[in-house]
Motif scaffolding. Structure first.
Motif, PDB file in Angstrom:
ATOM      1  N   GLY A  55      16.629  -7.907  -2.398  1.00 22.85           N
ATOM      2  CA  GLY A  55      18.062  -7.706  -1.862  1.00 22.85           C
ATOM      3  C   GLY A  55      17.759  -6.778  -0.635  1.00 22.85           C
ATOM      4  O   GLY A  55      16.747  -6.592  -0.091  1.00 22.85           O
ATOM      5  N   VAL A  57      19.761  -3.139   1.275  1.00 18.36           N
ATOM      6  CA  VAL A  57      20.975  -2.076   1.073  1.00 18.36           C
ATOM      7  C   VAL A  57      20.923  -1.423   2.302  1.00 18.36           C
ATOM      8  O   VAL A  57      20.073  -1.205   3.186  1.00 18.36           O
ATOM      9  N   SER A  58      22.329  -1.073   2.688  1.00 20.25           N
ATOM     10  CA  SER A  58      22.537  -0.257   3.928  1.00 20.25           C
ATOM     11  C   SER A  58      23.407   1.008   3.885  1.00 20.25           C
ATOM     12  O   SER A  58      23.984   1.222   2.690  1.00 20.25           O
ATOM     13  N   ASP A  61      26.854   0.051   2.358  1.00 18.59           N
ATOM     14  CA  ASP A  61      26.770  -0.158   1.042  1.00 18.59           C
ATOM     15  C   ASP A  61      27.080   1.205   0.531  1.00 18.59           C
ATOM     16  O   ASP A  61      27.860   0.867  -0.544  1.00 18.59           O
ATOM     17  N   MET A 103      23.675  -3.218  -3.810  1.00 16.02           N
ATOM     18  CA  MET A 103      22.973  -3.915  -2.899  1.00 16.02           C
ATOM     19  C   MET A 103      23.448  -5.254  -2.436  1.00 16.02           C
ATOM     20  O   MET A 103      24.167  -5.852  -3.260  1.00 16.02           O
ATOM     21  N   ASN A 104      23.192  -5.997  -1.598  1.00 17.85           N
ATOM     22  CA  ASN A 104      23.363  -7.322  -1.176  1.00 17.85           C
ATOM     23  C   ASN A 104      22.058  -8.010  -1.718  1.00 17.85           C
ATOM     24  O   ASN A 104      21.057  -7.830  -1.215  1.00 17.85           O
ATOM     25  N   ASP A 106      21.402 -11.104  -1.425  1.00 17.22           N
ATOM     26  CA  ASP A 106      21.227 -12.289  -0.872  1.00 17.22           C
ATOM     27  C   ASP A 106      20.893 -12.019   0.606  1.00 17.22           C
ATOM     28  O   ASP A 106      21.615 -12.377   1.405  1.00 17.22           O
ATOM     29  N   PRO A 107      19.876 -11.417   0.933  1.00 16.15           N
ATOM     30  CA  PRO A 107      19.546 -10.933   2.348  1.00 16.15           C
ATOM     31  C   PRO A 107      19.167 -12.180   3.101  1.00 16.15           C
ATOM     32  O   PRO A 107      18.451 -13.189   2.600  1.00 16.15           O
ATOM     33  N   GLU A 126      25.465 -14.845  11.262  1.00 17.22           N
ATOM     34  CA  GLU A 126      25.646 -14.536   9.741  1.00 17.22           C
ATOM     35  C   GLU A 126      26.419 -13.034   9.909  1.00 17.22           C
ATOM     36  O   GLU A 126      26.577 -12.455   8.711  1.00 17.22           O
ATOM     37  N   VAL A 128      24.784  -9.936  10.844  1.00 18.53           N
ATOM     38  CA  VAL A 128      24.171  -8.904  10.082  1.00 18.53           C
ATOM     39  C   VAL A 128      23.208  -8.159  11.099  1.00 18.53           C
ATOM     40  O   VAL A 128      23.120  -8.707  12.426  1.00 18.53           O
TER      41      VAL A 128
END
Length: 160
Positions: A55, A57-58, A61, A103-104, A106-107, A126, A128
């Motif tokens: 994953g 995470v930011s 998030d 977290m995401n 699916d990075p 995307e 991102v």
């Protein structure tokens, strides 16, 4: 790893940050905030014990998690009302859970041999700010952010 592809294009491996800051899924929200602050980064890959990316995470998030709490804990209202309610209040960071909870999973990933132009287009499509660079087995190799593209000296990369 070569610096260019077979067509002569600059590769992600040449501009990526090697040995990036990363966390594991068991990292708490409080620990994540400290890691991001200490390393002056806005996000990090999440890896499993084998070093495989599971994953990303930011700070965003983390902010959402801090404002909205764990899933199902806020009975209604909007994100903006959560901001208004939480400004100035204290909260228990432990109830926010761990990185694996928010977290995401699916990075967006790339390999070291992919072209910079291709990844720039993928990032734009995307929407991102970072792409995690992995090897053929999914292990973390590096990270590329929008800032890395801006730091390219004299190299034209279309960031749309």
């Amino acid at each position: 790893m070569s610096a260019t592809t077979s067509t002569g294009q600059l590769t992600i491996g040449k501009i990526m940050t090697k040995n990036p800051v990363y966390v594991d899924g068991a990292t708490t929200a409080r620990e994540l905030a400290a890691v991001l602050d200490e390393n002056e980064v806005s996000g990090a890959p999440v890896v499993d014990p084998r070093g495989c990316v599971v994953g990303v995470v930011s700070r965003t998030d983390l902010l959402h998690r801090c404002l909205e709490g764990p899933l199902g804990s806020r009975p209604g209202g909007s994100f903006l009302s959560a901001i208004a309610e939480s400004s100035g209040g204290e909260y228990d960071a432990e109830v926010l859970g761990t990185v694996s909870d928010f977290m995401n999973p699916d990075p967006i990933t790339a390999t070291v041999d992919e072209s910079v132009d291709l990844i720039a287009k993928r990032m734009h499509a995307e929407r991102v700010h970072r792409v995690v660079v992995v090897d053929d087995e999914g292990r973390l190799q590096g990270i590329v952010t929008r800032l890395d593209f801006q730091l390219l000296d004299g190299t034209e990369v279309e960031l749309i």
